[in-house]
Scaffold this active site. Sequence first.
Site, PDB file in Angstrom:
ATOM      1  N   ASP A  48      -5.685  -7.226  -4.646  1.00  0.00           N
ATOM      2  CA  ASP A  48      -6.975  -6.601  -4.349  1.00  0.00           C
ATOM      3  C   ASP A  48      -7.077  -5.278  -5.108  1.00  0.00           C
ATOM      4  OD1 ASP A  48      -9.335  -6.558  -2.116  1.00  0.00           O
ATOM      5  OD2 ASP A  48      -8.605  -4.536  -2.515  1.00  0.00           O
ATOM      6  N   TYR A  53     -10.608   2.068  -8.746  1.00  0.00           N
ATOM      7  CA  TYR A  53      -9.181   2.390  -8.663  1.00  0.00           C
ATOM      8  C   TYR A  53      -8.602   2.745 -10.037  1.00  0.00           C
ATOM      9  CZ  TYR A  53      -9.466  -0.026  -4.080  1.00  0.00           C
ATOM     10  OH  TYR A  53      -9.818  -0.446  -2.819  1.00  0.00           O
ATOM     11  N   LYS A  78     -14.169  -4.982  -7.297  1.00  0.00           N
ATOM     12  CA  LYS A  78     -15.345  -4.500  -6.555  1.00  0.00           C
ATOM     13  C   LYS A  78     -16.284  -3.707  -7.451  1.00  0.00           C
ATOM     14  CE  LYS A  78     -12.081  -3.968  -2.708  1.00  0.00           C
ATOM     15  NZ  LYS A  78     -10.830  -3.371  -3.225  1.00  0.00           N
ATOM     16  N   HIS A 109     -18.869  -2.741  -3.144  1.00  0.00           N
ATOM     17  CA  HIS A 109     -17.806  -1.916  -2.542  1.00  0.00           C
ATOM     18  C   HIS A 109     -18.274  -1.159  -1.297  1.00  0.00           C
ATOM     19  CE1 HIS A 109     -13.844   0.220  -3.869  1.00  0.00           C
ATOM     20  NE2 HIS A 109     -13.956   0.238  -2.565  1.00  0.00           N
TER      21      HIS A 109
HETATM   22  P1  NAD Z   1      -2.599   0.584   4.234  1.00  0.00           P
HETATM   23  O1  NAD Z   1      -2.988   0.515   5.648  1.00  0.00           O
HETATM   24  O2  NAD Z   1      -2.206  -0.646   3.502  1.00  0.00           O
HETATM   25  O3  NAD Z   1      -1.469   1.677   4.193  1.00  0.00           O
HETATM   26  C1  NAD Z   1      -0.755   1.990   3.066  1.00  0.00           C
HETATM   27  C2  NAD Z   1       0.312   2.995   3.503  1.00  0.00           C
HETATM   28  O4  NAD Z   1       1.225   2.342   4.381  1.00  0.00           O
HETATM   29  C3  NAD Z   1       1.083   3.520   2.324  1.00  0.00           C
HETATM   30  O5  NAD Z   1       1.231   4.904   2.519  1.00  0.00           O
HETATM   31  C4  NAD Z   1       2.448   2.840   2.439  1.00  0.00           C
HETATM   32  O6  NAD Z   1       3.455   3.699   2.044  1.00  0.00           O
HETATM   33  C5  NAD Z   1       2.547   2.527   3.905  1.00  0.00           C
HETATM   34  N1  NAD Z   1       3.298   1.266   4.127  1.00  0.00           N
HETATM   35  C6  NAD Z   1       3.103   0.074   3.524  1.00  0.00           C
HETATM   36  N2  NAD Z   1       3.984  -0.834   3.968  1.00  0.00           N
HETATM   37  C7  NAD Z   1       4.759  -0.193   4.872  1.00  0.00           C
HETATM   38  C8  NAD Z   1       5.853  -0.588   5.671  1.00  0.00           C
HETATM   39  N3  NAD Z   1       6.329  -1.826   5.632  1.00  0.00           N
HETATM   40  N4  NAD Z   1       6.416   0.327   6.498  1.00  0.00           N
HETATM   41  C9  NAD Z   1       5.952   1.596   6.558  1.00  0.00           C
HETATM   42  N5  NAD Z   1       4.904   2.029   5.828  1.00  0.00           N
HETATM   43  C10 NAD Z   1       4.320   1.140   4.986  1.00  0.00           C
HETATM   44  O7  NAD Z   1      -3.798   1.342   3.444  1.00  0.00           O
HETATM   45  P2  NAD Z   1      -4.649   1.071   2.156  1.00  0.00           P
HETATM   46  O8  NAD Z   1      -3.837   1.046   0.927  1.00  0.00           O
HETATM   47  O9  NAD Z   1      -5.751   2.070   2.167  1.00  0.00           O
HETATM   48  O10 NAD Z   1      -5.286  -0.367   2.402  1.00  0.00           O
HETATM   49  C11 NAD Z   1      -4.795  -1.557   1.811  1.00  0.00           C
HETATM   50  C12 NAD Z   1      -5.696  -2.010   0.687  1.00  0.00           C
HETATM   51  O11 NAD Z   1      -7.042  -2.152   1.142  1.00  0.00           O
HETATM   52  C13 NAD Z   1      -5.826  -1.006  -0.474  1.00  0.00           C
HETATM   53  O12 NAD Z   1      -4.696  -0.910  -1.284  1.00  0.00           O
HETATM   54  C14 NAD Z   1      -7.061  -1.545  -1.159  1.00  0.00           C
HETATM   55  O13 NAD Z   1      -6.752  -2.689  -1.911  1.00  0.00           O
HETATM   56  C15 NAD Z   1      -7.917  -1.895   0.062  1.00  0.00           C
HETATM   57  N6  NAD Z   1      -8.859  -0.804   0.429  1.00  0.00           N
HETATM   58  C16 NAD Z   1     -10.194  -1.049   0.331  1.00  0.00           C
HETATM   59  C17 NAD Z   1     -11.129  -0.078   0.670  1.00  0.00           C
HETATM   60  C18 NAD Z   1     -12.575  -0.384   0.587  1.00  0.00           C
HETATM   61  O14 NAD Z   1     -13.401   0.544   0.678  1.00  0.00           O
HETATM   62  N7  NAD Z   1     -12.962  -1.628   0.420  1.00  0.00           N
HETATM   63  C19 NAD Z   1     -10.697   1.186   1.092  1.00  0.00           C
HETATM   64  C20 NAD Z   1      -9.317   1.429   1.181  1.00  0.00           C
HETATM   65  C21 NAD Z   1      -8.418   0.417   0.859  1.00  0.00           C
END
Ligand code: NAD
Length: 275
Positions: A48, A53, A78, A109
């Site tokens: 994704d 990004y 997106k 988005h």
């Molecule tokens: P997330 O909830 O996936 O959190 C990521 C955080 O969690 C990072 O700091 C990472 O170090 C930590 N983490 C990951 N695996 C872990 C584990 N096993 N143990 C402990 N900590 C862990 O947050 P995100 O990246 O914002 O969301 C996931 C994806 O969603 C993004 O990468 C992106 O692709 C998407 N996204 C979309 C939008 C949107 O507006 N559509 C906004 C934000 C994110």
Amino acid sequence: MNALNIPTITLNDETEIPQLGLGVFKVDPGETERIVSDALEVGYRHIDTAAIYGNEAEVGAAIAKSGIPREEIYVTTKLWNDRQGDAKAALSESLDKLGLDRVDLYLVHWPVPSQDTFVSAWEQVLDLREAGLTTTAGVSNHELEHLERIIEATGEFPAVNQIELHPEHQRQELTAFCRANGIAIEAWGPLAQGKSDLLTLPQIQEIGAAHDKSAAQVVLRWHIENGTIVFPKTTRRERMEENAALFDFELSETEHAVLTALEAGRNYSTNPRDM
Ligand code: NAD
């Protein structure tokens, strides 16, 4: 390179999406190719990304180098907010960077209500689907009133709505509407973006200990059992492995309810209505 055995969800256009993938929000372009290559080696087949990004080219490079057949990798990107009048050119640029001739899923988005061009953006994404540049058409960060407007204007239901969703922010009304209308839910920030104390809560740790799983695995398993699509972000290969090891245990009803009881109406990012 062997794929992990990840269940798929059938979308309203009869295509299938792997229920688990890797998200690359805030992944530095200089690191992205290595990270996506690691994920593909671990067995992920769903990435994704988004134009905003700034790492589509590096995602594409990792896909190309992997040698994995194109049809085995699910790619989402997106449409950024300032291109809502210009979706065809925006997707062409994304495809050039990704080195692909189509994506699997293209999302509007954010609705950006103050700009009020999201209905037209949705119409353009539908045209891009007709043109074969995206297999599936969806949206992100759409609240009820935005979904109602795009559906009313076009008669077309998005295949997915990608929204901020985690135990502290469960969006009951919105998710109920989506489920009732065949719109699959993708959770962004499934681990609350590491901004909450979710993963250190004793009740989640306890559930993890009972299954020999980490708190992150417990939270991700809760999403999976809700039928939600997730793509937790991590740059670390061992966490990619951890985050994918969700299909050899089940939460009991009581355990599942412990997570559901964490609802606090707490979002950690922008409220789509405020843009
Ligand atoms: P997330 O909830 O996936 O959190 C990521 C955080 O969690 C990072 O700091 C990472 O170090 C930590 N983490 C990951 N695996 C872990 C584990 N096993 N143990 C402990 N900590 C862990 O947050 P995100 O990246 O914002 O969301 C996931 C994806 O969603 C993004 O990468 C992106 O692709 C998407 N996204 C979309 C939008 C949107 O507006 N559509 C906004 C934000 C994110």
